[in-house]
Each structure stands twice: as C-alpha cells, then as structure tokens.
Design a protein around this motif. Structure first.
Motif, PDB file in Angstrom:
ATOM      1  N   VAL A   7      -6.717   5.298  -2.114  1.00 32.45           N
ATOM      2  CA  VAL A   7      -5.487   4.660  -1.643  1.00 32.45           C
ATOM      3  C   VAL A   7      -4.624   4.235  -2.828  1.00 32.45           C
ATOM      4  N   LEU A   8      -5.252   3.649  -3.827  1.00 34.50           N
ATOM      5  CA  LEU A   8      -4.470   3.151  -4.962  1.00 34.50           C
ATOM      6  C   LEU A   8      -4.089   4.281  -5.905  1.00 34.50           C
ATOM      7  N   LYS A  12       1.157  -4.519  -8.437  1.00 36.65           N
ATOM      8  CA  LYS A  12       0.732  -5.794  -9.007  1.00 36.65           C
ATOM      9  C   LYS A  12       1.137  -5.924 -10.478  1.00 36.65           C
ATOM     10  N   ALA A  37     -10.520  -6.124  -5.556  1.00 32.12           N
ATOM     11  CA  ALA A  37      -9.979  -6.885  -4.427  1.00 32.12           C
ATOM     12  C   ALA A  37     -10.010  -6.047  -3.156  1.00 32.12           C
ATOM     13  N   PHE A  38      -9.649  -4.773  -3.299  1.00 31.90           N
ATOM     14  CA  PHE A  38      -9.612  -3.852  -2.165  1.00 31.90           C
ATOM     15  C   PHE A  38     -11.012  -3.683  -1.569  1.00 31.90           C
ATOM     16  N   ASN A  98      -7.300  -4.691  -8.846  1.00 32.21           N
ATOM     17  CA  ASN A  98      -6.937  -4.445  -7.455  1.00 32.21           C
ATOM     18  C   ASN A  98      -7.976  -3.577  -6.751  1.00 32.21           C
ATOM     19  N   ASP A 118      -2.879  -0.874 -18.456  1.00 36.24           N
ATOM     20  CA  ASP A 118      -3.885  -0.244 -17.604  1.00 36.24           C
ATOM     21  C   ASP A 118      -3.691   1.261 -17.486  1.00 36.24           C
ATOM     22  N   TRP A 119      -2.467   1.712 -17.570  1.00 39.60           N
ATOM     23  CA  TRP A 119      -2.198   3.132 -17.364  1.00 39.60           C
ATOM     24  C   TRP A 119      -1.690   3.806 -18.641  1.00 39.60           C
ATOM     25  N   SER A 161      -2.206   4.114  -9.246  1.00 36.25           N
ATOM     26  CA  SER A 161      -1.890   2.714  -9.529  1.00 36.25           C
ATOM     27  C   SER A 161      -3.116   1.808  -9.460  1.00 36.25           C
ATOM     28  N   GLU A 217       0.816  -1.214   0.000  1.00 39.76           N
ATOM     29  CA  GLU A 217       0.000   0.000   0.000  1.00 39.76           C
ATOM     30  C   GLU A 217       0.844   1.257   0.000  1.00 39.76           C
ATOM     31  N   ARG A 219     -13.623  -5.653  -1.831  1.00 36.76           N
ATOM     32  CA  ARG A 219     -14.088  -6.884  -1.209  1.00 36.76           C
ATOM     33  C   ARG A 219     -13.519  -6.998   0.199  1.00 36.76           C
ATOM     34  N   GLU A 220     -12.211  -6.709   0.293  1.00 40.39           N
ATOM     35  CA  GLU A 220     -11.539  -6.858   1.565  1.00 40.39           C
ATOM     36  C   GLU A 220     -12.148  -5.952   2.637  1.00 40.39           C
ATOM     37  N   GLU A 255      -5.955 -12.036  -5.309  1.00 35.92           N
ATOM     38  CA  GLU A 255      -6.393 -11.318  -4.113  1.00 35.92           C
ATOM     39  C   GLU A 255      -5.496 -10.139  -3.769  1.00 35.92           C
ATOM     40  N   SER A 256      -4.417  -9.960  -4.484  1.00 36.05           N
ATOM     41  CA  SER A 256      -3.470  -8.911  -4.123  1.00 36.05           C
ATOM     42  C   SER A 256      -4.057  -7.537  -4.383  1.00 36.05           C
ATOM     43  N   THR A 257      -3.883  -6.631  -3.395  1.00 38.16           N
ATOM     44  CA  THR A 257      -4.354  -5.257  -3.562  1.00 38.16           C
ATOM     45  C   THR A 257      -3.168  -4.338  -3.840  1.00 38.16           C
ATOM     46  N   SER A 258      -2.047  -4.911  -4.178  1.00 38.55           N
ATOM     47  CA  SER A 258      -0.819  -4.125  -4.298  1.00 38.55           C
ATOM     48  C   SER A 258      -0.858  -3.133  -5.451  1.00 38.55           C
ATOM     49  N   GLY A 259      -0.287  -1.964  -5.190  1.00 37.61           N
ATOM     50  CA  GLY A 259      -0.134  -0.968  -6.244  1.00 37.61           C
ATOM     51  C   GLY A 259       0.921  -1.389  -7.258  1.00 37.61           C
ATOM     52  N   THR A 265      -6.139  -0.416 -10.704  1.00 36.98           N
ATOM     53  CA  THR A 265      -6.610  -1.159 -11.868  1.00 36.98           C
ATOM     54  C   THR A 265      -7.948  -1.763 -11.463  1.00 36.98           C
TER      55      THR A 265
END
Lengths: 517, 318
Positions: free
Chosen positions: B41-42, A139, B53-54, B50, A433-434, B45, A59, B56-57, A133-137, B47
């Motif tokens: 938050v994202l 990813k 996923a965020f 994510n 995506d970007w 970045s 995050e 849902r969490e 499941e990853s919420t990573s920026g 998509t």
C-alpha cells in the motif's frame, strides 16, 4: 513581509487575455472556442488503483484515488493549468521568515454536508499526516511542521522547525485534501468535501459516479453534470472503448498504437511534457559507485536522444542527470546538456583505475511502459565504453519493497513535483528515507537549506542552478529523460488553453477543468 | 435413494475436509509471498515508521497461527472478515462481483452446454462426414486460440466494425436484465467459444464408444433409426462422462475467466483476486480462493451424484 496569494491571480495569462481584447480581434475565435459549457456526462477511464482503494487521502496513491479525491475536495493551494501555484481554500498566505506561515481561509465556503469551512477542519485534515500513529504516505512532507493552530475564525498558522519557502507548494500535494470534522472531532472521510462534485456511488476498481455540486465556490469550474470514472487497467480495452465512444477520455495511451489512434477524427491525443522521470540509481556509498568517475562513466554511457526516440517514440525530453524538468520553476536552461560519449566514459573508467566495468541494473516493466527496453538499449550504448551492463528483470510485484534501494544499481521512477525542493528533499537529501542513491554532498545540503529560507526568487534561482549542476556532475543517479504525459480524449471534450503538466489529465483535475461541447 | 443420500453426506463431509486442507494451503502459500500489505500500500512512500504503524493497525504483527485461526474460525461461522486495506466487510466487497461472475458464467453455460451437447450428438450422428469435420475444426480452432485473442477478435468484429455490442461491459447498478445481457454478450460469447470444444468432443467420443457395443448392434438389428439409436439408446449411457466434463467447464467459467474479465473490463471475481494478490490483501485473497475451492468441490459433488443416479448398477449396488 512578503505576501502571496490573491495578488497571484492576475498572472501573465490574465494580462495577455486582457490586452488581446484591447488590441483587436485576432484572438477572438480561439476565445470563443474556449468558452466552457455546462452539462453532459464525462466518462473517464483511469488505470491506477484497485478494489481496495479507500477515500482516505493519507492512503491515496493512484489516479483513481487522486482524481476522485480532487473532485470531492479541495486543498489549501493548487497547481493551476498554467503550472503556477494558485490559492484554493486559502485565499492568501504570508510569512516573514519562511518559518511561520499564516494562511487566510476563503470565506463562505461550505462542505457538501452544509458545514462551513473553519480552521478546525484544516488543522484536523493536516494532522492526519502527522504524528507517531500516522500511516500517511505524505508523513515525511510534513515532518518539518512543528505546530498548526487556528488564528481567529479564518486563519491557520503553521510553524515549521526550519524555514521552507516552498511550504505553500507542499500543501498542493494530493494527500493534503481538506475534509470536515464531525461533531466528535473525528474527520469525515466518507467523501464529504468542498469540491465541485458530490459522491453518488463509490465502487473502487469498477466505477465511481459523481454529481455536480450546484453550490461550488470556484468560478468557471465543474462543468459536467455527471462524471463516471472507470478503472480500466488494460490499455487495449481502454483505447477501444475510447474509439467506440463508450468513454470520453483515457488516462494514458500506448505509444505503439498512437499512430493508429491519431488517425481517428473523433479522438484527440495530448502529449504534455512533464516532470515524470526514471532514474538509474547507484548506491553511491558502495563500491564501485563510491568513485565519482564510475558514476560519470555510466552517465556518459547512455544515449539519451536514442532512448527518447526509441522508447518514448519522441514523447519526452532528454534529461541531464538531475530531476528538475524544463516545465518546473528554477530549471536552469543554461546548464550544458550531457551528451552520449563512450570515449569520455572510457576515460572516466580509466581515471577510476578500471579497464572495464561489469554491473547489473535491476528493472521492471511495472515502473513505466518500456522500462525494460530502455535498460536493454542502455546496455548496448554502454558496451563500446567497456561497460558490461547486465539487465536484471525483476518482478513488478514487490519491486518497491525488495528491489528498490536494496540492490546496488536499480531503476526507479518519480512523478513530477511542483518545485525542485520537494524532489531534492525527498530523493537527494542526506539521511532522507528515500535517498535512493545514498547521495551525500555537503555543499548540496547547505544550498538546499539556504534556498528554503531565501524568499528572493533571483537568489533562489542561482542556488537551484548550482544544485542542478552538482547533481549532474556528482549525483548518484543517471536520469535519462523526462517522459511526456500522453493521453487521449474524444474530440467533443474540450479544455482551456493551458494544460497542467504536473500529472496526467490536466494535473488530475480534468473532472473540474474540462467540458463537453 | 437411501444409498444416494448417504453418499451425498459422505461426499459433503469429505468436501469439508478438503476445504480445510485447501484453506491451510492457501494461507501458507500467501504467507510465502514476499512483502506484505503495508509495503504494497505504501509502495515507494514506505518508511520504517509508517510501515510499523500500518502493521500495528491491521494486526499484522500477530503470529501466523493466531491470524489463521481468527480467519478460518470466522469463515466457518459465516463471518468472512474485513479487507485488510479498506477495512470494509469482505462480503460487501465481493457480493456484487460474485453475482456478476455467476451471471456471466451462467449466461455462457446456457449457451455453451446445450450447444456443445447438440454439436456432439450431431457430429456423432454424422461422424466422418464433412459436417462432423467442420464442427471439429471450428470448435478446435476456437479453443486453440488464446482467449484474450478471441475476445479482441470479437470486439473488433462486433464493437468496432459493426458496432452491435459495447466493447466494455460498463454495467450500471440498476441495469435491467435485457441491458445486462446486451452488455455481457461479447464476454459470454468469448467464453462459449473457449469451453464448447472440450464438452462437444467428450460428447462425441463417448457416443462413438458406445456405438461399438453389442446392445447398440442389437438395436440396429431391430431396425432402430440412427437418430433413435443415439438419442434413446446411447445418450443415457453417455451421461456420466459428459456431466463430468460439463462440471469441469462450469467450474472453469467461474474461477478461470480473469483474462476475459480484463479484456471486457467486466467487474467479476477474477479482477478482484488479481488486485488483492498484488496488494497483499490477504483476507480477501483467502476468502476468494476458499469460495473458488468450494465451487469446485460442489460441482464435483453434483457431477458425481448425477453420474451415479444415471447408472442403475451404481445406484442399486448390493
């Protein structure tokens, strides 16, 4: 097989230092001054982050999280003060085909909790950024990773779905900090790492206190005994606190007050040219921007020199409509710089079958200091070419979700990337995506993939040069300038001869690189 | 006294009802904000994958009324819930900041309330003299200048030029009371300058109003001194309007000091609220707003009760 890593440690700088000692004394005073000293408290003010920031690197986004994260933890690789890739927790890496990468881990490194660094920690830390499941920026940076497995007690093998010669660079990204796994296989994200500092107190948005790790494995790093990192979002307050000596360094200094600040003998200002750049991105799949002549007209319609002078007060360099900064590897210095030319802009408008063009450009001051000023000046520059550019001020709040990539023509900003491929793949790749300008160019795409699987640097330089030319002439973004990182420190705080240009504050690593004397 | 107690219970019940309405308003207005916590938050970045996923969490995919009931139900049971972003209990997040905010407000109130009442009495006592006019001009000037500017002037004077006080309130955890007072002096002084005028003017105006009444004339004819006239005869009858104004200003000291907090980097509730709105950390915003609303309601309740207690006609109503 091409081997990287440990052999990189003696670079040009090391060679120069060695030869200077042989030749004579001319370099002596400088070397003596650059001798780091241990001790002291470093009070540092950063301006990005908030109370809700966490220590989860997936995050991480602002300087508070990044700097604390890098004080506590290490990556496999890092960008050094000289902007070169350095081994960190990996001592070396190798690949035959740029597809299968073998990283050898440093031996004898322990986490703050006493656990020894092992492949399992690296695998779990990287897997945090992978999977459904990853919420990573980050990813998308690891989207090309197919598998990560251990090899023996000190090896990690990463298999990619397609070659990427820059993969070791990617692992230097601030998201990919290495954390230890707990007994139950989960990651310990409480701040335990292998870094030069341990967490004493973590109060995001207010103050974080770090203590030096006496067992730090890295030589010549982590000099301060204690580090206090404060979050000060008001630049006036931060600058005053620097002047009155209540803090030792600030993350960014305002251009408007630099002159006054520079007069203070106790304060040193750094202006480091880096890769941070704004873009004026056009959705090039839509009319009128689908016509390259319109894009060229808008590119010729901006006076870059004036923007650098007036908006950045000289703290920046002109850009050439591609995102590769002069400080980055594979920058093509031979590519001709586009200059302000209203006549050419008019010519291209005519080629597109237009007498005049009316477009509105969205912008917000939250993107970077002076963003609205820059667009307002752009409006004036473009007017003589028959371009009516309307300045649309958008709220900073929600800009990334409601304006960016939603409006037909908008301002955006990008941080520095260590290698061209990372910014190309992120922001200019077809279907990405970007891909903010909806850029789609087959030869660019082919070159990008080819350069990734090429391990010969000369050939890669050629390819990246071609790609810079394509973006300059056909890309969907006007890139006016690269902004310097401008920050200030008390005069008793010192750093080595080089200062990294990938981020502010010595690549966000001032905490372990700087010292007080 | 029995009457007062019944009134207290009545007002408290009304206050709770108000709090419920406020909670609805807060929740609905936050729902109206564009974007949500996942997008904030994202940021750049984000998509679709994510983001999903965020959400849902965090349970953001639940309908609004389910989320409201879960939150308000928890609040009523004393469970403030967890921050959407850091996942930490909100109480841990705000307890220290709440204490800081109350400390600063209390500090500023301790200086400003006696000062304002005293100045009000003095200027009523010496009304239309040079002293009265100077007091008025000084306090009105202080309130007319934007508070960040007052803050910067004080910083320039006391931190940069004379180096008497620190320019930022860098509080450490184990700071002693003396250290705390030293470090919060400049923000407290700024707040004092901002709230004094309002209270002082009200004190002065209420007193001067009363001075025109027949019972004051009677006291004057009896030969009471000017000082006795004001302090013994007039002031007790002026308590109601003064207390009302003090309550409003105290509430302001707690909920309206965001800018002063920013200028002095003071870790109070205001900065937290701004951060949380920007990040769309809804649960924190809701809780902080509700606490602010509760503060207002309690101060109003207290001022009403004091006003009534100070007025025998209201207290012993038939």
């Amino acid at each position: 097989m091409k081997k990287f890593g440990s052999n990189l440690q003696i670079g040009r700088r090391g060679f120069l230092a060695g030869s200077a000692a042989l030749v004579g004394l001319s370099q002596m005073p400088r070397a003596a001054q650059a001798q780091p000293q241990k001790g002291g408290t470093f009070r540092l003010s950063v301006n990005q982050g908030g109370t809700s920031d966490t220590l989860n690197p997936a995050e991480a986004s602002g300087s508070q999280q990044i700097m604390v994260g890098w004080a506590l933890r290490n990556n496999l690789t890092e960008i050094g003060s000289d902007n070169k890739l350095k081994p960190e927790l990996a001592v070396s890496w190798s690949s035959d085909d740029a597809k299968t990468w073998v990283f050898k881990l440093r031996q004898g490194v322990t986490f703050h909790n006493g656990k020894s660094l092992a492949p399992e920690d690296v695998i779990a830390s990287l897997n945090l950024h992978r999977g459904e499941e990853s919420t990573s920026g980050a990813k998308s940076l690891l989207a090309g990773v197919e598998d990560i497995v251990a090899e023996g007690s000190d090896g990690v093998v990463v298999t990619l779905s397609a070659p990427n010669a820059d993969f070791p660079f990617i692992l230097s990204d601030y998201h990919f900090q290495i954390m230890p796994v707990n007994g139950d296989g989960t990651l310990d994200m409480s701040g335990t790492g292998t870094g030069g500092y341990t967490l004493d107190s973590w109060k995001p948005g207010v103050k974080t206190v770090l203590k030096r790790n006496p067992d730090y494995w890295k030589d010549g790093a982590a000099h301060f005994d204690t580090v206090e990192l404060l979050l000060i979002s008001d630049s006036g307050a931060a600058t005053t606190a620097l002047v009155t000596g209540e803090i030792d360094a600030v993350q960014s200094a305002e251009y408007k007050t630099l002159g006054l600040l520079g007069r203070d003998k106790n304060v040193e200002i750094e202006s480091i040219s880096g890769g941070f750049h704004p873009t004026f991105a056009m959705q090039s799949s839509q009319a009128p921007f689908s016509d390259n002549n319109v894009r060229l007209a808008l590119k010729y319609g901006v006076d870059r020199e004036a923007l650098v002078k007036q908006v950045l007060r000289g703290h920046g360099t002109v850009a050439n409509d591609h995102p590769v900064a002069p400080s980055m590897p594979f920058f093509d210095a031979g590519l001709e710089q586009r200059a302000y030319d209203p006549d050419k802009a008019k010519f291209h408008l005519k080629e597109a079958g237009l007498d005049s063009l009316s477009v509105s450009l969205s912008v917000s001051d939250s993107l970077f200091a002076g963003a609205v000023d820059a667009v307002t000046l752009y409006r004036e520059h473009a007017a003589p070419a028959g371009i009516d550019l309307q300045v649309t001020r958008e709220p900073g709040d929600g800009y990334w979700s409601d304006v960016w990539m939603k409006k037909p023509f908008f301002t955006s900003s990008w941080g520095a990337r260590p290698v061209p491929d990372m910014i190309f793949a992120t922001a200019y790749s077809k279907g990405g995506d970007w891909n903010e300008s909806q850029f789609s160019n087959d030869s660019f795409q082919q070159l990008m993939l080819a350069a990734r699987s090429e391990l010969d640097d000369a050939k890669r330089a050629q390819m990246y040069g071609d790609m810079q030319a394509i973006l300059r002439d056909e890309g969907g973004s006007v890139i006016p300038f690269f902004r310097n990182f401008v920050y200030a420190r008390r005069a008793d705080v010192h750093h080595g001869d080089d200062v990294a240009s990938n981020w502010s504050l010595d690549g966000y690593k001032a905490i372990e690189r700087w010292w007080k004397a | 006294m029995h009457h007062l107690l019944r009134l207290f219970v009545q007002r408290l019940a009304l206050g709770l009802l108000t709090l419920f309405v406020v909670s609805l308003v807060i929740f609905l207005s936050i729902e109206l904000l564009p974007g949500d916590v996942a997008q904030q938050v994202l940021g750049q970045s984000a998509t679709p994958e994510n983001l999903a996923a965020f959400r849902r969490e965090l349970g953001l995919d639940q309908p609004a009324h389910t989320r409201y009931l879960a939150w308000f139900g928890g609040f009523l049971q004393g469970d403030l819930g967890n921050s959407l972003i850091s996942g930490l209990p909100i109480w841990d997040l705000i307890s220290e900041r709440l204490y800081n905010t109350f400390f600063l407000a209390g500090f500023a109130a301790l200086i400003s309330v006696p000062l304002a009442v005293l100045l009000g009495v003095v200027s009523a006592l010496y009304r239309e003299t040079l002293l009265d006019k100077s007091i008025n001009v000084a306090t009105l000037t202080a309130i007319s200048v934007p508070e960040f500017f007052v803050g910067y002037i004080l910083v320039w004077l006391f931190a940069v030029e004379f180096a008497l006080f620190p320019s930022i309130a860098n509080l450490s955890e184990d700071a002693s009371l003396g250290d705390r007072i030293y470090r919060t002096f400049l923000p407290a002084l700024t707040l004092t300058l901002i709230v004094t005028a309002h209270m002082m003017r009200m004190t002065r105006a209420s007193l001067i109003n009363l001075l025109a009444l027949p019972y004051i004339e009677m006291a004057q004819l009896k030969g009471a001194s000017q000082r006795r006239l004001i302090v013994i005869h007039a002031l007790p009858n002026a308590i109601a309007p003064i207390v009302t104004v003090i309550a409003i200003n105290l509430a302001y000291l707690i909920v309206g000091v965001v800018i002063v907090e920013v200028v002095f980097v003071y870790p109070g509730m205001g900065q937290l609220l701004v951060d949380s709105v920007a990040k769309r950390d809804f649960t924190v915003v809701q809780t902080a707003c509700l606490l602010f609303a509760a503060t207002y309601i309690l101060f109003n309740l207290a001022s009403d009760l004091i006003s009534i207690a100070s007025n025998p006609r209201l207290l012993h109503r038939k």
